[in-house]
Structure formats: structure tokens, C-alpha cells
Design an enzyme around this catalytic site. Structure first.
Site, short mmCIF file in Angstrom:
data_model
loop_
_atom_site.label_atom_id
_atom_site.label_comp_id
_atom_site.label_asym_id
_atom_site.label_seq_id
_atom_site.Cartn_x
_atom_site.Cartn_y
_atom_site.Cartn_z
N ASN A 14 37.88 69.77 50.77
CA ASN A 14 37.20 70.54 51.80
C ASN A 14 38.11 71.48 52.57
O ASN A 14 37.63 72.31 53.36
CB ASN A 14 36.52 69.59 52.79
CG ASN A 14 37.48 68.61 53.44
OD1 ASN A 14 38.32 68.04 52.77
ND2 ASN A 14 37.37 68.43 54.75
N ARG A 15 39.43 71.40 52.34
CA ARG A 15 40.34 72.28 53.07
C ARG A 15 41.70 72.33 52.37
O ARG A 15 41.97 71.53 51.47
CB ARG A 15 40.52 71.82 54.52
CG ARG A 15 41.11 70.42 54.65
CD ARG A 15 41.07 69.94 56.10
NE ARG A 15 41.52 68.57 56.24
CZ ARG A 15 42.79 68.20 56.40
NH1 ARG A 15 43.74 69.12 56.43
NH2 ARG A 15 43.12 66.93 56.53
N GLY A 16 42.53 73.25 52.80
CA GLY A 16 43.91 73.32 52.33
C GLY A 16 44.05 73.43 50.82
O GLY A 16 43.31 74.16 50.15
N ILE A 17 45.01 72.70 50.28
CA ILE A 17 45.29 72.75 48.85
C ILE A 17 44.07 72.31 48.04
O ILE A 17 43.74 72.92 47.02
CB ILE A 17 46.51 71.88 48.51
CG1 ILE A 17 47.79 72.54 49.04
CG2 ILE A 17 46.63 71.66 47.00
CD1 ILE A 17 49.04 71.69 48.87
N ARG A 37 35.65 63.22 53.69
CA ARG A 37 35.23 62.00 54.40
C ARG A 37 33.87 62.18 55.05
O ARG A 37 33.05 61.26 55.09
CB ARG A 37 36.28 61.61 55.44
CG ARG A 37 37.58 61.09 54.84
CD ARG A 37 38.59 60.79 55.92
NE ARG A 37 38.15 59.72 56.80
CZ ARG A 37 38.44 58.43 56.63
NH1 ARG A 37 39.18 58.06 55.60
NH2 ARG A 37 38.03 57.52 57.48
N VAL A 56 38.53 57.41 50.28
CA VAL A 56 39.27 56.87 49.13
C VAL A 56 39.92 55.53 49.40
O VAL A 56 40.42 54.88 48.48
CB VAL A 56 40.34 57.88 48.63
CG1 VAL A 56 39.70 59.17 48.15
CG2 VAL A 56 41.39 58.14 49.70
N GLY A 84 44.82 63.02 50.98
CA GLY A 84 46.04 62.41 51.48
C GLY A 84 46.19 62.63 52.98
O GLY A 84 45.56 63.51 53.57
N TYR A 147 55.22 58.52 53.57
CA TYR A 147 54.67 59.61 52.77
C TYR A 147 55.44 59.78 51.47
O TYR A 147 54.85 59.91 50.38
CB TYR A 147 54.71 60.90 53.59
CG TYR A 147 54.07 62.09 52.92
CD1 TYR A 147 52.69 62.22 52.87
CD2 TYR A 147 54.85 63.10 52.37
CE1 TYR A 147 52.09 63.32 52.26
CE2 TYR A 147 54.27 64.20 51.76
CZ TYR A 147 52.89 64.31 51.72
OH TYR A 147 52.31 65.40 51.11
N ILE A 180 54.21 74.59 51.46
CA ILE A 180 53.11 75.51 51.21
C ILE A 180 52.62 76.12 52.52
O ILE A 180 52.43 75.40 53.51
CB ILE A 180 51.95 74.81 50.48
CG1 ILE A 180 52.45 74.13 49.20
CG2 ILE A 180 50.82 75.79 50.18
CD1 ILE A 180 53.07 75.08 48.19
#
Length: 241
Positions: A14-17, A37, A56, A84, A147, A180
Site C-alpha cells: 500500500n505504500r513505499g517500495i 493491515r 502477517v 516489514g 532489523y 532508497i
């Protein structure tokens, strides 16, 4: 099987990468479902994307999301596990929740969706899986033990599943983005950005499109003999790690 008859599912799309990858696969001709989500997409999402709600970290939610997506578009042939989170903190100050939640989302979450997708892929004797890792997974990062551990674990996951399912026409690879350019990087002050840039041989931050292009290749027919690989998209920052 042409791309136009393949169903691709992108978690955290839904966003970003994730959104950039989903948009690229849509342009490549795939029927694309993304998960979030909330089960919603922002106004910047391209027309044609299907969205389902998915957490997830919850096996029941993963199963329900796949069931809904499969009912609408058939079996999932291409999986991009991108969902993530981060919760940075120095080792001595990091609590159990900060460590556990990141590993549960980033690593165990990828395992859950890969496990669920594999059923249909084994039946079809075809599948393309890309796990979205990070240069930090093998390069390391101060304050990112949780992370980095979660992203490093994706490499072992991809290579183990490659050995299990490689003979069934299924490939599993990791794409490892570096720094990024996103809303997060844009919010950094100029001095901080300059420090980061000095460490990147390419001399620039990456773009979401750079990552999407790598994913597009890895799920294509041209990459049918590429599996268990880690493909860096980091401008040389990790030097191939």
C-alpha cells in the site's frame, strides 16, 4: 504462461517500495493483489490494484487474505513478501518487544505468506517468490540488531526453500535494497543526507523504481534459472553482500 494470466500478490503493497513493486508488476501485465493491515489503499495507488487486509503476524489473517485474493483472481503465481517494520534502538536499551515484534513481522511474516503461497505453487509446478530484504541484513547497522537479524534470516529462508522446492519450478530470491529515497529520507536534514551519500559509491540514493525493476526481472521468465540469490540494489553500498 504469459504475465497477463498470472496472479501476483505483494504484501505491504500500500505504500513505499511495496506500492512501487505492485505498480511495476501491474504495468508488466500481472493481475496484482496487494495486502495492507487496514485493507485500504492510498490515493496515490494506480487503478487496477486489488487490496485485501492482512496482518502477517497472524496465521489466520494470512490464510484469510490469500483465500480472498484467490477467490477473486485465482492461485497466486508470484509472491513478493515486502511487509516489514522497524523499531530501532541500541542493544543495551532494546527490549523483548522491540526485538520480537520486528523479527515476527519481517522474518516469520515472510515465512507465513511463503508457506501459504507454496501450496498453490507446488500444485501448479510454477512459482516466483521475492523476499524484500535489506543491505542492512548482511552489512549491519548500529541500533538495528533486530532489523538486521530479521533481514539476514530471509537469506537462509530463501535458500532453504530453494533446496526444497527448486525442482518444482519455483524460484525464491532476495532483493536487498540499500538507502532508497522515500518520505523518510526526505525528512532527514542535509548534513545527515550528505553523510549517507558519502558511503554510497553511486553517489545517490536509490529510487523505488530501481527496486521494482529488480523484482520485475526476478519474477520473469528470464530469471527462471536464478534462485537462492541475493540481488543488491544499493548503489554499491554493500559491495554485493
Amino acid at each position: 504462461m504469459p504475465a497477463t494470466s498470472r496472479h501476483a500478490l505483494v504484501t505491504g503493497g500500500n505504500r513505499g517500495i511495496g506500492l512501487g513493486v505492485a505498480a511495476r508488476l501491474l504495468a508488466d501485465g500481472y493481475d496484482v493483489t496487494v495486502t495492507s493491515r487496514s485493507g485500504t489503499l492510498g490515493d496515490d495507488a494506480p487503478a487496477g490494484l486489488r487490496v485485501v487486509a492482512c496482518d502477517v503476524t497472524d496465521p489466520a489473517s494470512v490464510d484469510a487474505a490469500f483465500t480472498e485474493a484467490e477467490a477473486a483472481a485465482g492461485p497466486v503465481h508470484v509472491l513478493v513478501a515486502n511487509a516489514g517494520i522497524t523499531s530501532d534502538g541500541l542493544l543495551m536499551r532494546m527490549g523483548e518487544e522491540e526485538f520480537g515484534s520486528v523479527v515476527d513481522t519481517n522474518l516469520a511474516g515472510a515465512w507465513r505468506v511463503l508457506k501459504r503461497a507454496s501450496t498453490g505453487m507446488i500444485r501448479a509446478r510454477y512459482g516466483r517468490v521475492v523476499l524484500v530484504g535489506s543491505v542492512v541484513g548482511l552489512y549491519g547497522g548500529p541500533g538495528q540488531a533486530n532489523y538486521a537479524a530479521s533481514k539476514a534470516g530471509l537469506v537462509g529462508l530463501a535458500r532453504s526453500v530453494t533446496r526444497e522446492l527448486g525442482g518444482r519450478g519455483i524460484t525464491v530470491n532476495v532483493v536487498a535494497p540499500g538507502f532508497i529515497g522515500t518520505d523518510m529520507t526526505a525528512s532527514l536534514d542535509e548534513a545527515r543526507q550528505a553523510t549517507y551519500l558519502q558511503a554510497i559509491p553511486a553517489g545517490r540514493f536509490g529510487a523505488v523504481d530501481d527496486v521494482a525493476a529488480a523484482v520485475s526481472f526476478l519474477v520473469s521468465e528470464q530469471a527462471g534459472y536464478v534462485s537462492g540469490a541475493v540481488v543488491p540494489v544499493d548503489g554499491g553500498l554493500g559491495m554485493g553482500h
